[in-house]
Design a protein around this motif. Structure first.
Motif, PDB file in Angstrom:
ATOM      1  N   SER A  84       0.725  -1.341  -0.063  1.00 37.44           N
ATOM      2  CA  SER A  84       0.054  -0.155  -0.053  1.00 37.44           C
ATOM      3  C   SER A  84       0.714   1.225  -0.102  1.00 37.44           C
ATOM      4  N   CYS A  85       2.087   1.302  -0.150  1.00 40.82           N
ATOM      5  CA  CYS A  85       2.855   2.286   0.052  1.00 40.82           C
ATOM      6  C   CYS A  85       3.469   2.744  -1.210  1.00 40.82           C
ATOM      7  N   ASP A  86       4.317   3.792  -1.252  1.00 43.56           N
ATOM      8  CA  ASP A  86       5.146   4.110  -2.474  1.00 43.56           C
ATOM      9  C   ASP A  86       6.499   3.461  -2.050  1.00 43.56           C
ATOM     10  N   VAL A  87       6.992   2.600  -2.733  1.00 45.26           N
ATOM     11  CA  VAL A  87       7.964   1.993  -2.463  1.00 45.26           C
ATOM     12  C   VAL A  87       9.391   2.600  -2.959  1.00 45.26           C
ATOM     13  N   LYS A  88       9.926   3.273  -2.251  1.00 43.31           N
ATOM     14  CA  LYS A  88      11.156   4.008  -2.422  1.00 43.31           C
ATOM     15  C   LYS A  88      12.535   3.009  -2.878  1.00 43.31           C
ATOM     16  N   ASP A  89      12.424   1.957  -2.191  1.00 47.05           N
ATOM     17  CA  ASP A  89      13.652   1.210  -2.226  1.00 47.05           C
ATOM     18  C   ASP A  89      13.171  -0.415  -1.690  1.00 47.05           C
ATOM     19  N   HIS A  90      13.582  -1.436  -2.248  1.00 50.80           N
ATOM     20  CA  HIS A  90      13.107  -2.614  -1.990  1.00 50.80           C
ATOM     21  C   HIS A  90      14.191  -3.676  -2.342  1.00 50.80           C
ATOM     22  N   LEU A 102      16.799 -12.087   3.847  1.00 54.41           N
ATOM     23  CA  LEU A 102      17.023 -10.811   4.228  1.00 54.41           C
ATOM     24  C   LEU A 102      16.036  -9.991   3.383  1.00 54.41           C
ATOM     25  N   ARG A 103      15.573  -8.936   3.935  1.00 54.90           N
ATOM     26  CA  ARG A 103      14.793  -7.833   3.164  1.00 54.90           C
ATOM     27  C   ARG A 103      15.101  -6.643   3.911  1.00 54.90           C
ATOM     28  N   GLU A 104      15.100  -5.681   2.856  1.00 58.20           N
ATOM     29  CA  GLU A 104      15.027  -4.247   3.343  1.00 58.20           C
ATOM     30  C   GLU A 104      14.318  -3.322   2.383  1.00 58.20           C
ATOM     31  N   SER A 105      13.324  -2.710   2.981  1.00 56.18           N
ATOM     32  CA  SER A 105      12.430  -1.841   2.053  1.00 56.18           C
ATOM     33  C   SER A 105      12.547  -0.348   2.766  1.00 56.18           C
ATOM     34  N   VAL A 106      12.201   0.470   1.960  1.00 58.88           N
ATOM     35  CA  VAL A 106      12.083   1.897   2.197  1.00 58.88           C
ATOM     36  C   VAL A 106      10.657   2.366   1.480  1.00 58.88           C
ATOM     37  N   LEU A 107       9.681   2.629   2.632  1.00 58.63           N
ATOM     38  CA  LEU A 107       8.392   2.837   2.228  1.00 58.63           C
ATOM     39  C   LEU A 107       8.015   4.157   2.424  1.00 58.63           C
ATOM     40  N   SER A 108       7.288   4.769   1.495  1.00 55.17           N
ATOM     41  CA  SER A 108       6.760   6.136   1.811  1.00 55.17           C
ATOM     42  C   SER A 108       5.330   6.118   1.744  1.00 55.17           C
ATOM     43  N   GLY A 109       4.751   6.732   2.987  1.00 53.95           N
ATOM     44  CA  GLY A 109       3.363   6.834   2.949  1.00 53.95           C
ATOM     45  C   GLY A 109       3.079   8.438   2.874  1.00 53.95           C
ATOM     46  N   LYS A 110       1.725   8.708   3.405  1.00 56.18           N
ATOM     47  CA  LYS A 110       1.523  10.245   3.262  1.00 56.18           C
ATOM     48  C   LYS A 110       2.409  11.227   4.066  1.00 56.18           C
ATOM     49  N   ASN A 111       2.434  10.826   5.429  1.00 55.64           N
ATOM     50  CA  ASN A 111       3.332  11.783   6.193  1.00 55.64           C
ATOM     51  C   ASN A 111       4.784  11.339   6.786  1.00 55.64           C
ATOM     52  N   ASN A 112       4.936  10.104   6.295  1.00 59.31           N
ATOM     53  CA  ASN A 112       6.158   9.486   7.032  1.00 59.31           C
ATOM     54  C   ASN A 112       7.149   8.750   5.936  1.00 59.31           C
ATOM     55  N   GLU A 113       7.911   8.155   6.407  1.00 57.88           N
ATOM     56  CA  GLU A 113       8.754   7.083   5.418  1.00 57.88           C
ATOM     57  C   GLU A 113       9.277   6.058   6.621  1.00 57.88           C
ATOM     58  N   VAL A 114       9.365   4.914   6.132  1.00 54.35           N
ATOM     59  CA  VAL A 114       9.877   4.036   7.188  1.00 54.35           C
ATOM     60  C   VAL A 114      11.039   2.932   6.393  1.00 54.35           C
ATOM     61  N   THR A 139      11.170   8.249   9.585  1.00 58.51           N
ATOM     62  CA  THR A 139      11.911   9.785   9.489  1.00 58.51           C
ATOM     63  C   THR A 139      11.194  10.466  10.337  1.00 58.51           C
ATOM     64  N   HIS A 140      10.067  10.487  10.752  1.00 62.30           N
ATOM     65  CA  HIS A 140       9.324  11.419  11.784  1.00 62.30           C
ATOM     66  C   HIS A 140       8.826  10.736  12.710  1.00 62.30           C
ATOM     67  N   SER A 141       8.657  11.104  13.764  1.00 63.17           N
ATOM     68  CA  SER A 141       7.908  10.762  15.094  1.00 63.17           C
ATOM     69  C   SER A 141       6.459  10.285  14.754  1.00 63.17           C
ATOM     70  N   ALA A 142       6.147   9.424  15.163  1.00 65.60           N
ATOM     71  CA  ALA A 142       4.587   8.807  15.069  1.00 65.60           C
ATOM     72  C   ALA A 142       4.124   7.735  16.137  1.00 65.60           C
ATOM     73  N   GLU A 143       2.761   7.818  16.126  1.00 66.38           N
ATOM     74  CA  GLU A 143       2.237   6.864  16.882  1.00 66.38           C
ATOM     75  C   GLU A 143       2.233   5.498  16.179  1.00 66.38           C
ATOM     76  N   VAL A 144       2.975   4.744  16.569  1.00 65.78           N
ATOM     77  CA  VAL A 144       3.094   3.444  15.723  1.00 65.78           C
ATOM     78  C   VAL A 144       2.330   2.202  16.360  1.00 65.78           C
ATOM     79  N   GLN A 145       1.661   1.431  15.452  1.00 67.77           N
ATOM     80  CA  GLN A 145       1.216  -0.038  15.850  1.00 67.77           C
ATOM     81  C   GLN A 145       1.876  -0.968  15.009  1.00 67.77           C
ATOM     82  N   LEU A 146       2.341  -1.769  15.703  1.00 62.81           N
ATOM     83  CA  LEU A 146       2.841  -3.138  15.117  1.00 62.81           C
ATOM     84  C   LEU A 146       1.976  -4.030  15.402  1.00 62.81           C
ATOM     85  N   ILE A 147       1.507  -4.654  14.304  1.00 61.77           N
ATOM     86  CA  ILE A 147       0.598  -6.002  14.561  1.00 61.77           C
ATOM     87  C   ILE A 147       1.621  -6.984  14.186  1.00 61.77           C
ATOM     88  N   THR A 148       1.643  -7.993  14.997  1.00 62.84           N
ATOM     89  CA  THR A 148       2.432  -9.345  14.574  1.00 62.84           C
ATOM     90  C   THR A 148       1.688 -10.321  15.443  1.00 62.84           C
TER      91      THR A 148
END
Ligand code: BGC
Length: 731
Positions: A84-90, A102-114, A139-148
């Motif tokens: 669902s994100c803009d994939v900057k790098d994967h 191994l996996r590395e991704s940079v994913l960009s959303g509306k207000n943040n990038e992970v 990249t920005h502080s955020a209220e994060v939810q990790l669902i695992t």
């Protein structure tokens, strides 16, 4: 030397392919190379070895356990995942040396990038364990939810297989326990996780799964890490899979990811020590061959004493997770030479399933053992009488693989004998292998047909390795293998005479005395097609040379639908000389000492342009045979084809309308065979004398590998200057 398999960017159309390519496994389970946030639509799977289920009248298939690796991220309510994100790098990678994904991704959303980084492996130290380290930073502080947690809504081809779901929480561990519909197996996936941040944790049971929702305020740029230990047990493993899975997931996480990883890596280093084949001068071939070996090592059954490997390994439910002749004829040599215990294990599976083979023979009115074409846990045949769906009518087509591919019993007997010859250990024969060989020989006696006017026995109405031609008479490969089975049955009896009590008891038990005369007669009188005196050609089956002689391209051009089945009643290849896979050429390769170089070359040259290679089992045989003829340059493209089948993903994905994708362990085994037995020209005679007669491709400067023969390990080094075979002395 390159050990990393890698793919960059999200290649959406290749998600299924990459699931195969980046598989990690340990023989007990295979975990597909999908991303943590993926679900059933992306064919995520954790396939278990040797445990099956049937839903209604659909095909029985192996079980895909609830997915304990499931992990998804949300920041300020927005999902941060590949789909669902803009994939900057994967970047997706597999470190073959240590079997780590191994996996590395940079994913960009509306207000943040992970930035997400994960690492996982299927433990070689504990076959029930899958572990993962998953880290991320925004990249920005955020209220994060990790669902695992554990996603029990799994992908199935012929499912759903879970009739009942129960969710458990015990201390730090979660578990999903499911019960299969047919045999009521309990399958448990338990999971424990630790994180380097104190979050608020909520446990959610929904959509057939149990998850932790971990909420916390993430600081910009800070890396958060969660480690997970996932443990899978079934009621086939232990009486109480739930308690054990919960306990083990807790103890694994307590031991820590790094400790678990070290143990796992040490074992993989040992695997490679024995199994690696080094090619100097050809990086591409080296890489593809290593990858093939990686695949075989990942699915080698080491968790039990009697298990085999399905035709698509542990990559999914394709081909019903069934065991074919692929194991004996294409995978066994690799294991016998590099890890004989695994080789024995594969054949113990056939010993264990002998009763299934007896039942099948009886079902068709024969005596002895007729092994399943597609064998499942008890040797029952999963192959149906209608194994292909017609693409035009969408109706099942009558196929004869199950009832007519009788060479399977000879392949099994051949495999058992190989274990005996190469390990030099009679125990395989005494522990049930002799019984298998004798029962297979008895089957051919019962199956053969006496042709009065020719005063010979024949095998009529069969299918050889080339499946496009059904119900043929006197398929050369089948007849030759049947005679071989009888020969080794007689040799087995001679050997057993050295253990008179055992011999008497076995003959009595099988009531074999009365069969002996028939077996000796069949050995003498079973017809085996021979090379024609003038042309040197062996006719694949009676009347083959009268079929239309055309080209693969011509036959392909007659297809109306690209997925159409080439064989069967009205397949495009059925009344032509176009064959699916190596058949006569396989026979020549197995019995190379018995045929002249001239005849072998004549047959290779004749059959090669007439072979479609519609099976991934074909290329390696043409490659090996080309080596035997002395032409490594003919062999090379076939070698590369077989060695890279799961790297390129270029293989048949459909038989009719049926999905047949997945990994190709037979081709992987074929790559090893081509390198060692083909280019290396390794031969071991019955006395255990090792010789090499190499034909290295132009570019190859050096080829080296290790093998076990009769309990002793050797190192073989071959170069253009000469060859050396050295005993490996363990300090
Ligand atoms: C081949 C068989 C093989 C099976 C499983 C078929 O396409 O013709 O020889 O055993 O696939 O790999």
């Amino acid at each position: 030397m390159k050990w990393i398999v890698g793919e960059k960017n999200l290649q959406q159309e290749k998600i299924v392919d990459f699931g195969n390519k980046f598989l990690v496994g340990n023989g007990y389970l295979g975990y597909r190379g999908t991303m943590e946030e993926y679900g059933k639509k992306e064919f995520t799977a954790c396939i278990l070895s040797g445990i099956y289920d049937q839903q209604g009248t659909a095909w029985r298939e192996p079980i895909n356990a609830p997915n304990g690796m499931y992990t998804k991220l949300l920041a300020d309510g927005e999902p941060y995942d590949l789909l669902s994100c803009d994939v900057k790098d994967h970047n997706q990678q597999l470190d073959m040396r240590f079997a780590i994904h191994l996996r590395e991704s940079v994913l960009s959303g509306k207000n943040n990038e992970v930035k997400v980084k994960s690492e996982r492996f299927a433990s070689a130290a504990d076959y029930h364990l899958l572990t993962m380290n998953y880290s991320f930073s925004f990249t920005h502080s955020a209220e994060v939810q990790l669902i695992t947690g554990i996603d029990g809504d799994v992908w199935d081809i012929n499912g759903p297989h879970f009739a009942d779901y129960a969710y458990h929480k015990e201390g730090a561990a979660l578990a999903v326990e499911v019960i299969t519909g047919e045999l009521h197996h309990h399958v448990v996936t338990a999971e424990t996780a630790v994180m380097n941040v104190e979050g608020r944790q909520e446990i959610i049971e929904k959509d057939k799964g149990i998850f932790r929702k971990i909420s916390f305020s993430a600081k910009a740029g800070k890396t958060y890490t969660i480690s997970k230990a996932v443990v899978v047990y079934t009621s086939e493993d232990v009486a109480d899979p739930l308690t054990l899975a919960l306990e083990e997931s807790c103890s694994a996480i307590e031991r820590g990811y790094d400790t678990l990883k070290k143990e796992h890596e040490k074992i993989w280093a040992d695997y490679w020590e024995a199994a690696d084949v080094i090619i100097e001068g050809d990086e591409e071939a080296q890489f593809a061959l290593r990858y093939s070996i990686y695949q075989l090592l990942s699915i080698a059954p080491r968790h039990t004493q009697a298990a085999s490997i399905p035709a698509r390994g542990l990559s999914g439910q394709t081909y019903k997770g069934a065991v074919f002749w692929d194991t004996e004829m294409f995978m066994l040599p690799f294991f016998l030479y590099t890890d004989p215990e695994v080789g024995k294990n594969l054949m113990n599976y056939r010993i264990k399933t002998l009763n299934g083979a007896r039942k099948k023979a009886a079902e068709y009115g024969f005596r002895g053992a007729f092994y399943a074409w597609e064998s499942q846990e008890n040797g029952q045949d999963a192959c149906s009488d209608y194994n292909v769906t017609d693409v035009f009518t969408n109706r099942p087509m009558r196929t004869y693989f199950r009832d007519k591919q009788v060479h399977i019993s000879a392949d099994v007997a051949y495999g058992i004998w190989q274990v005996y010859l190469l390990t030099g250990d009679r125990s395989i024969l005494l522990d049930g292998g002799a019984e298998v060989i004798l029962e297979c020989a008895r089957f051919y006696c019962s199956f053969s047909y006496y042709k009065e006017e020719k005063e010979r026995f024949e095998l009529i109405d069969v299918i050889g390795p080339d499946e496009y031609h059904e119900r043929v008479y006197n398929n050369a490969y089948t007849n030759k293998m049947a005679v071989y089975t009888i020969k080794i049955a007689l040799e087995t009896l001679e050997l057993l005479k050295e253990e008179p009590n055992f011999y008497e008891a076995l003959i009595d038990k099988l009531n074999y005395q009365e069969d002996l005369e028939g077996i000796i007669r069949l050995k003498r009188m079973l017809y085996v097609p021979e090379p024609d005196r003038k042309t040197g050609l062996i006719e694949q089956f009676d009347g083959y040379f009268n079929l239309e002689d055309t080209t693969v391209e011509e036959v392909r051009s007659r297809l109306i639908n690209p997925k159409e089945y080439w064989g069967g009643a009205y397949g495009v290849a059925s009344d032509t000389q176009i064959i699916k896979q190596a058949d006569v050429v396989l026979l020549l390769n197995l019995f190379k000492e018995e045929y002249s170089q001239k005849d072998k070359e004549a047959n290779w040259t004749y059959y090669e342009p007439r072979t479609e290679h519609g099976s991934s089992l074909s290329a390696c045989i043409y490659a090996m045979q080309a080596c035997d003829i002395g032409d490594p340059e003919w062999a090379y493209p076939y070698f590369m084809k077989t060695a890279s089948v799961d790297l390129t993903g270029e293989s048949k994905q459909f038989a009719g309308t049926i999905y047949i994708g997945g990994t190709h362990p037979a081709a992987n085994g074929g790559a090893w065979m081509t390198a060692v037995l083909g280019f290396g020209g390794l031969k071991v005679n019955e006395a255990g004398i090792i010789t090499v007669d190499p034909v290295l491709p132009e570019k190859w400067q050096k080829l080296s590998f290790k093998i076990f023969v009769k309990g002793q390990q050797y190192k073989v080094e071959i170069s253009k200057q000469g060859s050396e075979i050295m005993k490996v002395v363990k300090s």
